[in-house]
Design an enzyme around this catalytic site. Structure first.
Site, PDB file in Angstrom:
ATOM      1  N   ASN A 207       6.553 -13.338   6.267  1.00 26.73           N
ATOM      2  CA  ASN A 207       7.014 -12.878   4.950  1.00 26.73           C
ATOM      3  C   ASN A 207       7.338 -14.095   4.086  1.00 26.73           C
ATOM      4  O   ASN A 207       7.163 -15.230   4.515  1.00 26.73           O
ATOM      5  CB  ASN A 207       8.216 -11.948   5.103  1.00 26.73           C
ATOM      6  N   ASP A 276       9.768  -7.165  11.512  1.00 25.16           N
ATOM      7  CA  ASP A 276      10.098  -5.951  12.266  1.00 25.16           C
ATOM      8  C   ASP A 276       9.019  -5.616  13.294  1.00 25.16           C
ATOM      9  O   ASP A 276       9.286  -4.930  14.271  1.00 25.16           O
ATOM     10  CB  ASP A 276      10.269  -4.769  11.301  1.00 25.16           C
ATOM     11  N   LYS A 286      -9.605 -17.803  18.644  1.00 23.65           N
ATOM     12  CA  LYS A 286      -9.727 -17.338  17.247  1.00 23.65           C
ATOM     13  C   LYS A 286     -10.530 -16.035  17.211  1.00 23.65           C
ATOM     14  O   LYS A 286     -11.605 -15.945  17.829  1.00 23.65           O
ATOM     15  CB  LYS A 286     -10.439 -18.421  16.439  1.00 23.65           C
ATOM     16  N   PHE A 320      22.261  -9.281   6.003  1.00 19.37           N
ATOM     17  CA  PHE A 320      21.666  -9.233   4.668  1.00 19.37           C
ATOM     18  C   PHE A 320      20.751  -8.018   4.650  1.00 19.37           C
ATOM     19  O   PHE A 320      20.238  -7.620   5.705  1.00 19.37           O
ATOM     20  CB  PHE A 320      20.846 -10.505   4.390  1.00 19.37           C
ATOM     21  N   LYS A 334      22.759   0.473   6.812  1.00 14.18           N
ATOM     22  CA  LYS A 334      22.488  -0.635   7.751  1.00 14.18           C
ATOM     23  C   LYS A 334      23.797  -1.208   8.287  1.00 14.18           C
ATOM     24  O   LYS A 334      23.899  -1.576   9.457  1.00 14.18           O
ATOM     25  CB  LYS A 334      21.676  -1.740   7.062  1.00 14.18           C
ATOM     26  N   LYS A 338      24.358  -1.121  12.295  1.00 16.70           N
ATOM     27  CA  LYS A 338      24.364  -2.386  13.039  1.00 16.70           C
ATOM     28  C   LYS A 338      25.783  -2.868  13.354  1.00 16.70           C
ATOM     29  O   LYS A 338      25.963  -3.982  13.840  1.00 16.70           O
ATOM     30  CB  LYS A 338      23.567  -3.437  12.269  1.00 16.70           C
TER      31      LYS A 338
HETATM   32  O1  PMT Z   1      14.995 -17.222   2.511  1.00 23.08           O
HETATM   33  P1  PMT Z   1      15.012 -17.001   1.011  1.00 23.08           P
HETATM   34  O2  PMT Z   1      13.681 -17.281   0.381  1.00 23.08           O
HETATM   35  O3  PMT Z   1      16.152 -17.718   0.336  1.00 23.08           O
HETATM   36  O4  PMT Z   1      15.239 -15.438   0.760  1.00 23.08           O
HETATM   37  C1  PMT Z   1      16.448 -14.834   1.068  1.00 23.08           C
HETATM   38  C2  PMT Z   1      16.237 -13.458   1.708  1.00 23.08           C
HETATM   39  C3  PMT Z   1      15.558 -12.519   0.717  1.00 23.08           C
HETATM   40  C4  PMT Z   1      15.393 -13.570   2.977  1.00 23.08           C
HETATM   41  C5  PMT Z   1      17.686 -12.922   2.066  1.00 23.08           C
HETATM   42  O5  PMT Z   1      18.435 -12.819   0.899  1.00 23.08           O
HETATM   43  C6  PMT Z   1      17.617 -11.569   2.766  1.00 23.08           C
HETATM   44  O6  PMT Z   1      17.602 -10.521   2.151  1.00 23.08           O
HETATM   45  N1  PMT Z   1      17.594 -11.587   4.130  1.00 23.08           N
HETATM   46  C7  PMT Z   1      17.453 -10.403   4.975  1.00 23.08           C
HETATM   47  C8  PMT Z   1      16.015 -10.016   5.126  1.00 23.08           C
HETATM   48  C9  PMT Z   1      15.817  -8.820   6.033  1.00 23.08           C
HETATM   49  O7  PMT Z   1      15.220  -8.957   7.053  1.00 23.08           O
HETATM   50  O8  PMT Z   1      16.399  -7.704   5.633  1.00 23.08           O
HETATM   51  P2  PMT Z   1      16.358  -6.293   6.426  1.00 23.08           P
HETATM   52  O9  PMT Z   1      16.974  -5.339   5.508  1.00 23.08           O
HETATM   53  O10 PMT Z   1      14.980  -6.046   6.930  1.00 23.08           O
HETATM   54  O11 PMT Z   1      17.281  -6.551   7.693  1.00 23.08           O
HETATM   55  C10 PMT Z   1      18.677  -6.287   7.696  1.00 23.08           C
HETATM   56  C11 PMT Z   1      19.384  -7.264   8.595  1.00 23.08           C
HETATM   57  O12 PMT Z   1      18.946  -7.133   9.948  1.00 23.08           O
HETATM   58  C12 PMT Z   1      19.163  -8.735   8.225  1.00 23.08           C
HETATM   59  O13 PMT Z   1      20.394  -9.407   8.346  1.00 23.08           O
HETATM   60  C13 PMT Z   1      18.152  -9.229   9.264  1.00 23.08           C
HETATM   61  O14 PMT Z   1      18.348 -10.609   9.579  1.00 23.08           O
HETATM   62  C14 PMT Z   1      18.459  -8.356  10.464  1.00 23.08           C
HETATM   63  N2  PMT Z   1      17.283  -8.075  11.308  1.00 23.08           N
HETATM   64  C15 PMT Z   1      16.237  -7.376  10.804  1.00 23.08           C
HETATM   65  C16 PMT Z   1      15.160  -7.070  11.621  1.00 23.08           C
HETATM   66  C17 PMT Z   1      15.163  -7.509  12.955  1.00 23.08           C
HETATM   67  N3  PMT Z   1      14.149  -7.271  13.762  1.00 23.08           N
HETATM   68  N4  PMT Z   1      16.202  -8.219  13.409  1.00 23.08           N
HETATM   69  C18 PMT Z   1      17.271  -8.516  12.611  1.00 23.08           C
HETATM   70  O15 PMT Z   1      18.228  -9.165  13.039  1.00 23.08           O
END
Ligand code: PMT
Length: 403
Positions: A207, A276, A286, A320, A334, A338
């Site tokens: 991403n 995810d 390849k 986040f 969330k 979590k």
């Molecule tokens: O890195 P930058 O370019 O500065 O951008 C910042 C950002 C957009 C990445 C940041 O602000 C942000 O939003 N980070 C969270 C991205 C994310 O994965 O969001 P989510 O809503 O899918 O996940 C929720 C939370 O679960 C997050 O804290 C994530 O780290 C965590 N997660 C998600 C999926 C997974 N398999 N494991 C996780 O731990």
């Protein structure tokens, strides 16, 4: 740095020209910079360079009648929030260690109560000389601070220790000295950047995360006195100074790295954009182009944050949420699912928010149901606001726990 008075002392070494870049960075950060040059420094760089960059007259003379009346060395020393010596020669450090104050800079340093940070730069043999070492030790004992020099090719042709540290590192140490240590005693884990899920040796799913948000949080937490571990996906940012850094690529590697350090942490901030899904199979070679469509089956990755939530104990857990709408419904959900204390939600479709930009627009959702909408701000500034809220919530939490 905003409105902080920084005295920048420049002594006579070839690295004096790098102090000009530091002045530029300090001024950009909002500091009011006053430069003092020794006689020897003026052989390397003209005072006019520093005057132009700082926007203030450069001080060179101990007994300047006009300056003495208007500002004077004691007044400069008193007004300083921080004194930086860049570069600091072996001679200047020796003078300070012996209490010799025979020029404006040495007098100012001796007369100030502000923290003094020295960035030595000299020939490797001089740096390793036991006399120099004793002088440095003595100054450290008396509360002076040092940014150790880097190793590399020196102007004298030698290769080794003694090269002036990069201005960005000196600036970070300056920030560090000026910051309130309200996270002292905390062990903070920050995750940052994307993960990459390989399809074959040359292709991956990922991403747009640049790591900027997470790196800003790691830097700010360290400045505020925390011991910081940064688990980072692949990004092209400079490693924050003074932070333990663990580099990973995939979600599984991030999970492993996080679980290894999690038991000793008190605060966890999961900024990383973890993929995810990953390809069910990784091709060892390849994948060749063909005329038929290629179907890739994706399987779910572990949710690292949800795993931490299950065994979080007393730790303060911050997630986040990257949303493309419905923030108010998704983010609190969330937070619940979590088992978090705080979730920082950004709508990544808004201009100036989310992935790869220097700013963000977020809403904070707290465990107790409160929320706080923040306006557009730089990621460095936002990192401090998030940490302010964490410090406040930690205080309340511990007060409650202690009855
Ligand atoms: O890195 P930058 O370019 O500065 O951008 C910042 C950002 C957009 C990445 C940041 O602000 C942000 O939003 N980070 C969270 C991205 C994310 O994965 O969001 P989510 O809503 O899918 O996940 C929720 C939370 O679960 C997050 O804290 C994530 O780290 C965590 N997660 C998600 C999926 C997974 N398999 N494991 C996780 O731990």
């Amino acid at each position: 740095m905003k409105d902080k008075v920084v005295i920048l002392g420049v002594t006579g070494g070839i690295a004096a020209y790098k102090a000009a870049e530091l002045v530029r960075l300090l001024v950009k950060g909002g500091a009011r910079v006053h430069v003092i040059m020794t006689k020897a420094a003026q052989h390397f760089v003209s005072p006019l360079t520093f005057q132009t960059l700082s926007g203030n007259p450069v001080h060179t003379e101990l007994f300047n009648l006009i300056e003495e009346q208007e500002i004077g060395h004691i007044s400069l020393a008193e007004r300083a929030d921080l004194v930086l010596i860049v570069p600091a020669t072996a001679n200047f450090i020796g003078k300070l260690a012996s209490g010799i104050a025979d020029d404006l800079l040495a007098t100012t340093v001796m007369a100030t109560r502000a923290p003094v940070l020295l960035a030595p730069a000299m020939n490797t043999a001089m740096y390793q000389n036991p006399v120099y070492r004793e002088n440095q030790e003595k100054l450290l004992r008396h509360g002076y601070h040092f940014v150790p020099p880097a190793t590399g090719m020196l102007a004298c042709g030698w290769e080794g220790e003694g090269k002036l540290q990069e201005p960005s590192v000196i600036l970070e140490e300056a920030f560090n000295l000026l910051s309130l240590k309200d996270l002292k005693g905390e062990k903070v884990l920050v995750t940052a950047g994307p993960t990459r899920e390989e399809l074959d040796p040359i292709r991956f799913f990922s991403n747009y995360s640049s790591g900027k948000m997470g790196y800003a949080l790691a830097r700010a937490a360290r400045r505020r006195g925390a011991e910081v571990t940064l688990v980072t996906g692949p990004v092209s940012l400079e490693a924050p100074w003074g932070v333990d850094i663990v580099r990973v690529t995939s979600a599984y590697e991030m999970l492993d790295a996080v679980l290894r350090v999690f038991p000793e942490m008190t605060v966890v901030i999961k900024t990383a954009a973890v993929a995810d899904y990953r390809p069910e199979e990784r091709s060892p070679g390849k994948i060749k182009k063909s005329e038929t469509p290629l179907t890739v089956r994706l399987v779910k990755n572990p949710d690292i944050l949800a795993e931490l939530g299950k065994t979080k104990g007393n730790r303060f857990l911050v997630g986040f949420a990257a949303e493309t709408g419905e923030i108010g419904a998704n983010a609190p959900q969330k937070l619940q699912q979590k088992n978090l204390d705080l979730i920082v939600a950004n709508d990544v479709t808004r201009a100036g928010a989310g992935f790869a930009v220097d700013t963000n627009i977020v809403t904070l959702y707290f465990k107790d149901g409160r929320s706080e909408e923040l306006s557009l701000m730089g990621k460095d500034e936002l990192a401090d606001v998030i940490l302010d809220r964490i410090v406040a919530a930690l205080g309340q939490k511990r007060e409650k726990e202690n009855g």
